[in-house]
Design a protein around this motif. Structure first.
Motif, PDB file in Angstrom:
ATOM      1  N   SER A 153       3.507  -6.073  15.079  1.00 31.40           N
ATOM      2  CA  SER A 153       3.948  -5.531  13.793  1.00 31.40           C
ATOM      3  C   SER A 153       2.956  -5.938  12.707  1.00 31.40           C
ATOM      4  N   THR A 154       2.847  -5.123  11.674  1.00 28.88           N
ATOM      5  CA  THR A 154       1.913  -5.415  10.586  1.00 28.88           C
ATOM      6  C   THR A 154       2.516  -4.967   9.263  1.00 28.88           C
ATOM      7  N   THR A 155       2.100  -5.599   8.181  1.00 32.17           N
ATOM      8  CA  THR A 155       2.565  -5.244   6.835  1.00 32.17           C
ATOM      9  C   THR A 155       1.357  -4.874   5.999  1.00 32.17           C
ATOM     10  N   MET A 156       1.294  -3.618   5.561  1.00 34.30           N
ATOM     11  CA  MET A 156       0.167  -3.169   4.755  1.00 34.30           C
ATOM     12  C   MET A 156       0.603  -2.038   3.846  1.00 34.30           C
ATOM     13  N   LEU A 157      -0.051  -1.948   2.704  1.00 34.95           N
ATOM     14  CA  LEU A 157       0.284  -0.922   1.718  1.00 34.95           C
ATOM     15  C   LEU A 157       0.062   0.469   2.309  1.00 34.95           C
ATOM     16  N   GLY A 158       1.056   1.334   2.139  1.00 35.65           N
ATOM     17  CA  GLY A 158       0.932   2.709   2.601  1.00 35.65           C
ATOM     18  C   GLY A 158       1.618   3.003   3.918  1.00 35.65           C
ATOM     19  N   TYR A 159       1.971   1.963   4.662  1.00 34.00           N
ATOM     20  CA  TYR A 159       2.587   2.162   5.973  1.00 34.00           C
ATOM     21  C   TYR A 159       3.842   1.309   6.135  1.00 34.00           C
ATOM     22  N   LYS A 160       4.698   1.737   7.043  1.00 32.48           N
ATOM     23  CA  LYS A 160       5.817   0.927   7.497  1.00 32.48           C
ATOM     24  C   LYS A 160       5.817   0.941   9.020  1.00 32.48           C
ATOM     25  N   TRP A 161       6.339  -0.105   9.588  1.00 36.42           N
ATOM     26  CA  TRP A 161       6.335  -0.285  11.039  1.00 36.42           C
ATOM     27  C   TRP A 161       7.657   0.232  11.596  1.00 36.42           C
ATOM     28  N   VAL A 162       7.605   1.297  12.376  1.00 36.53           N
ATOM     29  CA  VAL A 162       8.819   1.916  12.921  1.00 36.53           C
ATOM     30  C   VAL A 162       8.629   2.151  14.419  1.00 36.53           C
ATOM     31  N   ASP A 163       9.463   1.501  15.227  1.00 35.98           N
ATOM     32  CA  ASP A 163       9.469   1.704  16.682  1.00 35.98           C
ATOM     33  C   ASP A 163       8.068   1.602  17.289  1.00 35.98           C
ATOM     34  N   GLY A 164       7.340   0.572  16.886  1.00 36.50           N
ATOM     35  CA  GLY A 164       6.047   0.312  17.500  1.00 36.50           C
ATOM     36  C   GLY A 164       4.905   1.158  17.006  1.00 36.50           C
ATOM     37  N   THR A 165       5.073   1.857  15.895  1.00 34.83           N
ATOM     38  CA  THR A 165       3.976   2.664  15.361  1.00 34.83           C
ATOM     39  C   THR A 165       3.984   2.621  13.839  1.00 34.83           C
ATOM     40  N   LEU A 166       2.835   2.958  13.237  1.00 34.67           N
ATOM     41  CA  LEU A 166       2.701   2.970  11.779  1.00 34.67           C
ATOM     42  C   LEU A 166       3.049   4.350  11.237  1.00 34.67           C
ATOM     43  N   GLN A 167       3.973   4.363  10.274  1.00 37.92           N
ATOM     44  CA  GLN A 167       4.354   5.611   9.631  1.00 37.92           C
ATOM     45  C   GLN A 167       4.020   5.539   8.144  1.00 37.92           C
ATOM     46  N   VAL A 168       3.519   6.650   7.601  1.00 38.57           N
ATOM     47  CA  VAL A 168       3.046   6.692   6.218  1.00 38.57           C
ATOM     48  C   VAL A 168       4.211   6.647   5.231  1.00 38.57           C
ATOM     49  N   ILE A 169       4.042   5.862   4.167  1.00 37.53           N
ATOM     50  CA  ILE A 169       4.965   5.845   3.029  1.00 37.53           C
ATOM     51  C   ILE A 169       4.276   6.625   1.907  1.00 37.53           C
ATOM     52  N   PRO A 170       4.709   7.848   1.612  1.00 36.40           N
ATOM     53  CA  PRO A 170       3.983   8.720   0.673  1.00 36.40           C
ATOM     54  C   PRO A 170       3.693   8.083  -0.683  1.00 36.40           C
ATOM     55  N   GLU A 171       4.667   7.372  -1.279  1.00 37.62           N
ATOM     56  CA  GLU A 171       4.467   6.801  -2.613  1.00 37.62           C
ATOM     57  C   GLU A 171       3.356   5.750  -2.590  1.00 37.62           C
ATOM     58  N   GLU A 172       3.351   4.916  -1.566  1.00 34.27           N
ATOM     59  CA  GLU A 172       2.324   3.884  -1.468  1.00 34.27           C
ATOM     60  C   GLU A 172       0.979   4.488  -1.080  1.00 34.27           C
ATOM     61  N   ALA A 173       1.010   5.563  -0.297  1.00 31.64           N
ATOM     62  CA  ALA A 173      -0.238   6.223   0.118  1.00 31.64           C
ATOM     63  C   ALA A 173      -0.997   6.748  -1.092  1.00 31.64           C
ATOM     64  N   GLU A 174      -0.287   7.146  -2.149  1.00 32.08           N
ATOM     65  CA  GLU A 174      -0.950   7.623  -3.361  1.00 32.08           C
ATOM     66  C   GLU A 174      -1.808   6.518  -3.980  1.00 32.08           C
ATOM     67  N   THR A 175      -1.305   5.287  -3.950  1.00 37.58           N
ATOM     68  CA  THR A 175      -2.069   4.158  -4.479  1.00 37.58           C
ATOM     69  C   THR A 175      -3.323   3.925  -3.646  1.00 37.58           C
ATOM     70  N   VAL A 176      -3.187   4.035  -2.322  1.00 45.66           N
ATOM     71  CA  VAL A 176      -4.347   3.862  -1.433  1.00 45.66           C
ATOM     72  C   VAL A 176      -5.396   4.932  -1.734  1.00 45.66           C
ATOM     73  N   HIS A 177      -4.957   6.185  -1.895  1.00 44.36           N
ATOM     74  CA  HIS A 177      -5.876   7.277  -2.239  1.00 44.36           C
ATOM     75  C   HIS A 177      -6.601   6.981  -3.547  1.00 44.36           C
ATOM     76  N   MET A 178      -5.867   6.461  -4.528  1.00 40.19           N
ATOM     77  CA  MET A 178      -6.459   6.163  -5.832  1.00 40.19           C
ATOM     78  C   MET A 178      -7.535   5.092  -5.707  1.00 40.19           C
ATOM     79  N   ILE A 179      -7.279   4.064  -4.900  1.00 32.81           N
ATOM     80  CA  ILE A 179      -8.250   2.978  -4.725  1.00 32.81           C
ATOM     81  C   ILE A 179      -9.549   3.502  -4.124  1.00 32.81           C
ATOM     82  N   PHE A 180      -9.442   4.311  -3.061  1.00 32.95           N
ATOM     83  CA  PHE A 180     -10.636   4.864  -2.426  1.00 32.95           C
ATOM     84  C   PHE A 180     -11.373   5.814  -3.370  1.00 32.95           C
TER      85      PHE A 180
END
Length: 442
Positions: free
Chosen positions: A171-198
């Protein structure tokens, strides 16, 4: 003969002082079930101690700790402090493994408290540390507990490394994703922040500027804190945002220290391409990596080597240490200065200190020591610390307790603006306006 009779007053016997008893409880993780267990332990020991008429309830010291092998348990240290200050006569704990799985730590604690005449009762093992055979039994049982901890740690390592070898992360904790059933799923609101940083980075903004923008905009980190430069850098460098996984980038040193170490070839790494939905397209991610390398080749550099002043200079504004920084590293214009780490990373909004050229720092230090020029051996032997006070004062603290305050002054622009300086400024300006020349020098 006259007899003298004296009435003797007999004072009532004083009540015996109650034994002051405390309890120590610990659970191994922050899961809800474990926290419920901790709450139950606190409630149990509170009732247990208060139901003894000859005991005085001191309290329950409870830690929500990841492991019993480490000494960084705040309430455990609080308990020891109260014992040393004479506030506790007896300690009750559930078992040896709850108290400590490190045999050395456990025995050192038991022996220290025994010298203070403080007994420890281990409920599960039914052992009193002050009893005749208490230490022998504790040594044997604590060794078993420590071995159990080592075995559990090795089993966990084996399981995790097998997962890595099969391309499955933990399991991992990172901005933009959540850990669901052994895989990373995108969190749209947080993904916007990641897009802005890049996007901001590719538009020319640096890590520091992006950090300030995020904090000024009130955008929190994944854990709800404030941003720092290293947090921005980790996002820009994280391959997970392009949909890939690089597994086993770090590892634990050993089961006792639990120290996290970067994997620099000690263990194999495993790369899994297209393992989950990306937030950043691969082309953008690769452009950012190239830009990161380009800036690293020509940017201001913080020298990681140890120098005579390393760890000796403290900022009087924020309390952080000064670092040695070299502008235009690798060129003929290299100029070493010492600068507050807070000012360097967060700017004058966070710390209003002033950087000092190394040549001036050495000259003032030599003057304080009564030398014609700076001598590292004499400096190390005599000076304990230098505190930068205000924009132009330095407080030298000697190992023998003496203190000397000195005022320093940088060269004025008029004094330093000679023909050589003017030529240097012209050349630097040409370099800034000529990207091709910068690339040739790199």
């Amino acid at each position: 003969m006259e007899r003298i009779i004296t009435k003797v007053k007999i004072s009532a016997p004083g009540l015996p002082r109650k034994k002051r008893v405390a309890a120590y409880a610990r659970v191994s993780s922050g899961k809800d079930a474990m926290l419920h267990s901790l709450s139950a332990q606190v409630s149990y020991y509170s009732n247990f101690i208060q139901h003894h008429g000859d005991w005085e309830y001191i309290g329950v010291y409870a830690d929500e700790a990841l492991t019993g092998t480490k000494d960084g348990r705040a309430e455990f240290q609080h308990l020891l402090s109260d014992c040393r200050n004479g506030k506790v006569d007896m300690v009750i704990t559930k078992s040896i493994s709850r108290f400590a799985r490190n045999t050395v730590t456990m025995l050192e604690t038991v022996r220290e408290l025994r010298l203070l005449n403080i007994d420890i009762f281990f409920e599960k093992e039914n052992i009193y540390s002050m009893s005749g055979d208490g230490e022998l039994m504790l040594t044997i049982l604590a060794s078993f507990a420590q071995e159990e901890s080592r075995s559990v740690s090795e089993n966990c390592k084996w399981r995790i490394r097998r997962q890595f070898a099969n391309g499955r992360p933990g399991s991992t904790t990172m901005l933009g994703y959540k850990w669901v059933d052994g895989t990373l799923q995108v969190i749209p609101e947080e993904a916007e922040t990641v897009h802005m940083i890049f996007s901001d980075y590719l538009s020319g903004m640096g890590k520091n500027a992006i950090m300030k923008k995020l904090n000024t905009s009130g955008i929190p980190t994944k854990r709800g804190g404030v941003w720092c430069e290293s947090g921005v850098a980790k996002i820009l460098d994280n391959e997970k945002y392009a949909g890939d996984l690089l597994l086993q980038k770090s590892y634990s040193s050993n089961y006792m220290e639990k120290k996290k170490c970067m994997n620099r070839g000690q263990l194999p790494m495993y790369f899994v391409k297209d393992s989950h939905e990306p937030i950043i397209d691969r082309e953008t991610f690769e452009r950012v990596q190239k830009e990161r390398k380009r800036r690293a080749a020509g940017c201001l550099s913080i020298n990681k080597e140890v120098y005579p002043f390393t760890g000796k200079i403290q900022c009087g504004c924020c309390g952080k240490n000064y670092r040695r920084k070299i502008a235009n590293a690798g060129s003929k214009y290299a100029s070493p200065v010492w600068i507050c780490s807070t000012f360097n990373s967060k700017g004058k909004e966070a710390c209003g200190s002033k950087q000092i050229p190394e040549e001036i720092l050495m000259a003032v230090t030599a003057d304080v020591l009564g030398l014609s020029e700076f001598d590292e051996a004499v400096f190390t032997a005599k000076i304990k610390q230098i505190i930068m006070r205000g924009p132009d004062k330095m407080l030298f603290i000697f190992h023998d307790g003496r203190q000397v305050e000195k005022t320093w002054q940088n060269k004025s622009r008029r004094d330093s603006w000679d023909d050589a300086a003017r030529q240097k400024a012209r050349e630097m300006n040409e370099r800034r306006n000529n990207p091709w020349q910068q690339q040739q020098e790199q």
